[in-house]
Design an enzyme around this catalytic site. Structure first.
Site, PDB file in Angstrom:
ATOM      1  N   HIS A  76       0.840  -1.196   0.000  1.00  0.00           N
ATOM      2  CA  HIS A  76       0.000   0.000   0.000  1.00  0.00           C
ATOM      3  C   HIS A  76       0.879   1.251   0.000  1.00  0.00           C
ATOM      4  O   HIS A  76       2.044   1.209   0.410  1.00  0.00           O
ATOM      5  CB  HIS A  76      -0.917  -0.003   1.219  1.00  0.00           C
ATOM      6  CG  HIS A  76      -2.009  -1.019   1.123  1.00  0.00           C
ATOM      7  ND1 HIS A  76      -2.997  -1.122   2.061  1.00  0.00           N
ATOM      8  CD2 HIS A  76      -2.277  -1.969   0.186  1.00  0.00           C
ATOM      9  CE1 HIS A  76      -3.829  -2.090   1.717  1.00  0.00           C
ATOM     10  NE2 HIS A  76      -3.405  -2.622   0.583  1.00  0.00           N
ATOM     11  N   GLU A 124       0.797   3.791   1.906  1.00  0.00           N
ATOM     12  CA  GLU A 124       1.223   4.139   3.261  1.00  0.00           C
ATOM     13  C   GLU A 124       2.408   3.281   3.700  1.00  0.00           C
ATOM     14  O   GLU A 124       3.317   3.765   4.364  1.00  0.00           O
ATOM     15  CB  GLU A 124       0.052   3.938   4.254  1.00  0.00           C
ATOM     16  CG  GLU A 124      -1.174   4.768   3.935  1.00  0.00           C
ATOM     17  CD  GLU A 124      -2.195   4.035   3.065  1.00  0.00           C
ATOM     18  OE1 GLU A 124      -3.382   4.362   3.173  1.00  0.00           O
ATOM     19  OE2 GLU A 124      -1.798   3.142   2.271  1.00  0.00           O
ATOM     20  N   CYS A 158      -6.062   1.324   5.451  1.00  0.00           N
ATOM     21  CA  CYS A 158      -6.641   0.073   5.916  1.00  0.00           C
ATOM     22  C   CYS A 158      -6.128  -0.199   7.337  1.00  0.00           C
ATOM     23  O   CYS A 158      -5.264   0.522   7.838  1.00  0.00           O
ATOM     24  CB  CYS A 158      -6.248  -1.070   4.980  1.00  0.00           C
ATOM     25  SG  CYS A 158      -4.505  -1.572   5.114  1.00  0.00           S
ATOM     26  N   CYS A 195      -2.239  -0.780   7.541  1.00  0.00           N
ATOM     27  CA  CYS A 195      -1.493   0.480   7.432  1.00  0.00           C
ATOM     28  C   CYS A 195      -1.724   1.359   8.659  1.00  0.00           C
ATOM     29  O   CYS A 195      -0.796   2.018   9.135  1.00  0.00           O
ATOM     30  CB  CYS A 195      -1.881   1.217   6.155  1.00  0.00           C
ATOM     31  SG  CYS A 195      -1.319   0.372   4.657  1.00  0.00           S
TER      32      CYS A 195
END
Length: 152
Positions: free
Chosen positions: A81, A83, A109, A112
């Site tokens: 991701h 992040e 999410c 993260c």
């Protein structure tokens, strides 16, 4: 002659997050993240396969093939991701994340969110909404400020 409107700091960093998202190789959702402290960019990240790993643009998306809904079964994804990548870029180059703000195109999410909490992120500024209420609950409980802006 009319001068162009100068963006405020939030608009500036969020526009950069969207520009960063254009580097994404994800076939489902392009996400960009910009880590900022004291109005200075510390690192950027976008979602996609790790370095030296074939991108989903080539292999196809396993999550699509298996019809996995958004926000579920993260382990089936080849990519990281945005992040995660922004934190890894900061770590790779020895940049502290303590007290920084994260500008990201969608809310994190749960995976993260937990990483961002432990990385000392003070604030997350976002525009879009990712379907993960547990992540928002964790961030709130940990005292990470969530701030939604819609200025694009």
């Amino acid at each position: 002659m009319e001068r162009a409107k100068r963006p405020d700091w939030d608009e500036y960093f969020m526009k950069i997050a969207y520009l960063v998202s254009e580097r994404s190789t994800c076939l489902r959702r392009k996400v960009g993240a910009v880590l900022v402290r004291d109005k200075r960019i510390l690192a950027t990240g976008y979602n996609g396969a790790p370095r030296n790993i074939t991108h989903c643009e080539v292999t196809g998306c396993l999550r699509e093939k298996l019809k996995v809904p958004s926000g579920e079964r993260h382990e089936l994804c080849r990519g990281l991701h945005a992040e995660q990548n922004v934190l890894l870029q900061a770590a790779l180059y020895g940049v502290s994340t303590q007290g920084a703000s994260l500008y990201v195109t969608v809310t994190p999410c749960i995976i993260c969110a937990k990483m961002l909490i432990n990385a000392g992120i003070a604030e997350i500024v976002f525009e879009g909404n990712y379907p993960d209420e547990m992540a928002k609950d964790f961030l709130k409980e940990a005292g990470v400020k969530l701030r939604r802006i819609i200025k694009r």
